[in-house]
Write a protein that holds these residues in place. Structure first.
Motif, short mmCIF file in Angstrom:
data_model
loop_
_atom_site.label_atom_id
_atom_site.label_comp_id
_atom_site.label_asym_id
_atom_site.label_seq_id
_atom_site.Cartn_x
_atom_site.Cartn_y
_atom_site.Cartn_z
N ASP A 439 21.22 5.60 30.03
CA ASP A 439 20.65 5.03 28.85
C ASP A 439 18.99 4.86 28.90
N ARG A 440 18.58 4.68 30.36
CA ARG A 440 17.08 4.30 30.26
C ARG A 440 16.37 5.42 29.75
N TYR A 441 16.75 6.75 29.83
CA TYR A 441 15.90 7.72 29.56
C TYR A 441 15.44 7.51 27.90
N ASN A 442 16.30 7.48 27.01
CA ASN A 442 15.87 7.34 25.54
C ASN A 442 14.76 6.14 25.61
N GLU A 443 15.29 5.07 26.22
CA GLU A 443 14.24 4.06 26.24
C GLU A 443 13.11 4.12 26.73
N HIS A 444 12.82 4.98 28.04
CA HIS A 444 11.78 5.45 28.49
C HIS A 444 10.81 6.21 27.47
N VAL A 445 11.57 7.33 26.69
CA VAL A 445 10.85 8.09 25.80
C VAL A 445 10.24 7.04 24.62
N ILE A 446 11.09 6.15 24.29
CA ILE A 446 10.52 5.26 23.14
C ILE A 446 9.24 4.54 23.56
N GLU A 447 9.49 4.04 24.84
CA GLU A 447 8.29 3.33 25.41
C GLU A 447 6.99 4.07 25.75
N GLU A 448 6.99 5.40 26.09
CA GLU A 448 6.15 6.12 26.07
C GLU A 448 5.56 6.46 24.83
N TRP A 449 6.20 6.70 23.93
CA TRP A 449 5.84 6.91 22.49
C TRP A 449 5.07 5.71 22.05
N TYR A 450 5.56 4.42 22.06
CA TYR A 450 5.14 3.42 21.90
C TYR A 450 3.72 3.13 22.32
N TRP A 451 3.52 3.21 23.53
CA TRP A 451 2.35 2.98 24.29
C TRP A 451 1.43 3.92 23.79
N ASP A 452 1.73 5.16 23.59
CA ASP A 452 0.78 6.42 23.15
C ASP A 452 0.12 5.85 21.81
N ILE A 453 0.90 5.50 20.94
CA ILE A 453 0.28 4.75 19.62
C ILE A 453 -0.40 3.56 19.88
N ILE A 454 -0.17 2.77 20.53
CA ILE A 454 -0.94 1.37 21.03
C ILE A 454 -2.16 2.19 21.07
N ASP A 455 -2.14 2.99 22.48
CA ASP A 455 -3.49 3.61 22.89
C ASP A 455 -4.50 4.14 21.93
N GLU A 456 -3.72 4.88 21.10
CA GLU A 456 -4.46 5.73 19.73
C GLU A 456 -5.29 4.59 18.92
N VAL A 457 -4.37 3.74 18.77
CA VAL A 457 -4.90 2.79 17.72
C VAL A 457 -6.16 1.94 18.32
N GLU A 458 -5.89 1.83 19.68
CA GLU A 458 -7.08 0.95 20.13
C GLU A 458 -8.32 1.82 20.23
N ALA A 459 -8.01 3.19 20.77
CA ALA A 459 -9.05 4.44 21.05
C ALA A 459 -9.98 4.38 19.62
N GLN A 460 -8.99 4.34 18.35
CA GLN A 460 -9.62 4.47 17.01
C GLN A 460 -10.50 3.67 16.61
N TYR A 461 -10.01 2.19 17.18
CA TYR A 461 -10.90 1.15 16.88
C TYR A 461 -12.25 1.12 17.51
N LEU A 462 -12.12 1.21 18.81
CA LEU A 462 -13.35 1.44 19.83
C LEU A 462 -14.34 2.59 19.17
N ASP A 463 -13.57 3.66 18.75
CA ASP A 463 -14.43 4.75 18.41
C ASP A 463 -15.21 4.55 16.86
#
Length: 466
Positions: A439-463
């Motif tokens: 069960d942890r694999y799907n949770e892991h995929v979602i976590e990576e996807w979630y933090w990818d989006i957070i990192d992108e939002v932060e990067a867009q703001y800083l840019d």
């Protein structure tokens, strides 16, 4: 599958790859695809909006050909153990020297970071091609490990941070000449040695079934040990992350109260050109809202895109726990003080063990905590932070979302063992509320996807201040 869409089960959202949403192709093929941005206009705008902007390594736009699926290096068949074929893949990088790797791919909807996380087959909980020692061989489905030399180890591709999970190890070959160790290990646990070699992992020997911790044999956990054909079940209990963080906060406050009054705070100088300093006050502000910080740089090797990240490395205190000796010139002095009092534990954590479906009497309890502690290094009372990234001069005692405990397998001289993360087990747990590790694999995929989006939002703001 529509034309232009990747057939790979990807972590990032799938979108149609058309020329209109791709970055124009550039000439050349650089191995490190980053550029640093920092100019006076950025500084002026950030001051106007009262925002602190740190120079960041900004990825260069990808090429059109990078957006299409790339064939990964094919593994080479090495040997066969009990009719099971094992393979080696020397073209893939392995985690070592303070760095770790994972696959990434272009994401055309990301306008600042350009890339996002993806994964390698079989797209489920398995043994990691990246997180293994050289000279270790995996089965085609990445579920089994063997080696034809000394001890070699591998971690799973997904770890446990909280909750109750169950998984099994099946012993494929263990006899008088070939041996196996199984257990749990943290990110810092050495993969060039068997699990239980240091204080970052808890291993169990096939001979005698004893617990191995910091290279010392402890109490017997598996009666009469285990051999070829046996199935060892692990039921891992970890409290919620919120409870763990609360305990870490209490631990940090206790240790701060023990700091001598005459002690003065030492600022750790970084290797940056600005001669900046890292100190406890800065780290407290940085981690105030439980930040997840993933310093990941896209790089290309042999046509394949990877994220290059800093790995957690052993601390001085844990190293001395393994080797309690201080050398002064030609003299070696055995350290008699108790260093375990400065190592945080996870209260109410435990590992319940099963042998062929039979619950064993002994358990492993109060595992060492894998979370960071915002403490300074004070040699006079043997105090230092719980985590370290030796290759990262700007490490701020933060979590990158990979911290946790991972199933870890070790083999010696053609020993072989496999990991079964479920959901189908040979000896399923009686408590149906216990989750299979799968069960942890799907949770892991979602976590990576979630933090990818957070990192992108932060990067867009800083840019936006450029």
């Amino acid at each position: 599958m529509r034309d232009g869409l990747s057939q790979e089960p990807s972590i990032e959202p799938q979108i149609e790859l058309t020329r209109e949403n791709l970055i124009r192709e550039q000439d050349g093929d650089s191995k490190s695809i980053i550029v640093e941005t920092n100019n006076s206009k950025t500084t002026k705008n950030s001051n106007l909006h009262n925002v602190i902007i740190h120079p960041r390594l900004k990825p260069a736009p990808f090429k059109i050909r990078d957006a299409y699926p790339t064939d990964l290096p094919k593994p080479t068949e090495i040997c066969t153990v009990n009719d099971l074929k094992f393979y080696q893949n020397e073209e893939l990088p392995v985690n070592r020297r303070g760095f770790k790797y994972k696959l990434c791919k272009p994401n055309p909807i990301f306008t600042s970071n350009y890339y996002s996380t993806t994964d390698i087959e079989p797209y489920e909980v398995s043994l990691s091609w990246f997180d293994r020692s050289t000279g270790s061989y995996l089965s085609q489905d990445c579920k089994a490990l063997t080696s034809n030399q000394g001890w070699r180890s591998v971690r799973s591709n997904v770890g446990i941070r909280e909750g109750i999970y169950y998984f099994e190890f099946k012993i494929l070959k263990s006899d008088d000449y070939s041996h196996v160790r199984i257990g749990l290990g943290r990110r810092e646990a050495s993969i060039e040695a068997p699990v239980g070699f240091d204080g970052y992992g808890y291993g169990i020997r096939d001979v005698g079934g004893e617990l191995v911790f910091i290279s010392r044999r402890k109490n017997v956990l598996i009666e009469e040990g285990f051999k070829t054909g046996d199935v060892i079940g692990f039921e891992v209990h970890l409290p919620s992350l919120s409870q763990q963080k609360k305990e870490i906060e209490e631990f940090v406050n206790l240790k701060k109260s023990e700091i001598p009054d005459h002690h003065t705070t030492k600022k750790r100088k970084t290797n940056t050109k600005n001669k900046k300093f890292n100190n406890i006050e800065d780290n407290e502000k940085f981690n105030e809202f439980n930040n997840i910080l993933r310093d990941q740089i896209p790089t290309k090797s042999k046509g394949v895109l990877y994220y290059d990240q800093f790995e957690y490395t052993k601390t001085k205190m844990m190293d001395h726990l393994l080797n309690p000796i201080t050398v002064f010139g030609e003299k070696a002095i055995i350290e008699m003080d108790d260093k375990t009092k400065n190592i945080p534990i996870i209260s109410n954590s435990k590992i319940v063990l099963y042998k062929n479906g039979v619950k064993q009497n002994e358990t492993i309890e109060n595992l060492y905590s894998f979370l960071p502690t915002n403490l300074e290094e004070i040699e006079e009372i043997n105090l230092e932070p719980n985590l370290k990234q030796q290759s990262n001069p700007n490490y701020k005692n933060n979590d990158d979302n990979t911290l946790g405990y991972y199933p870890m397998l070790s083999t010696f001289q053609n020993g072989a063992v496999s990991l079964n993360a479920g959901p189908e087990f040979e000896y399923p747990p009686e408590n149906t509320q216990i989750k299979p590790l799968s069960d942890r694999y799907n949770e892991h995929v979602i976590e990576e996807w979630y933090w990818d989006i957070i990192d992108e939002v932060e990067a867009q703001y800083l840019d936006s201040f450029d």
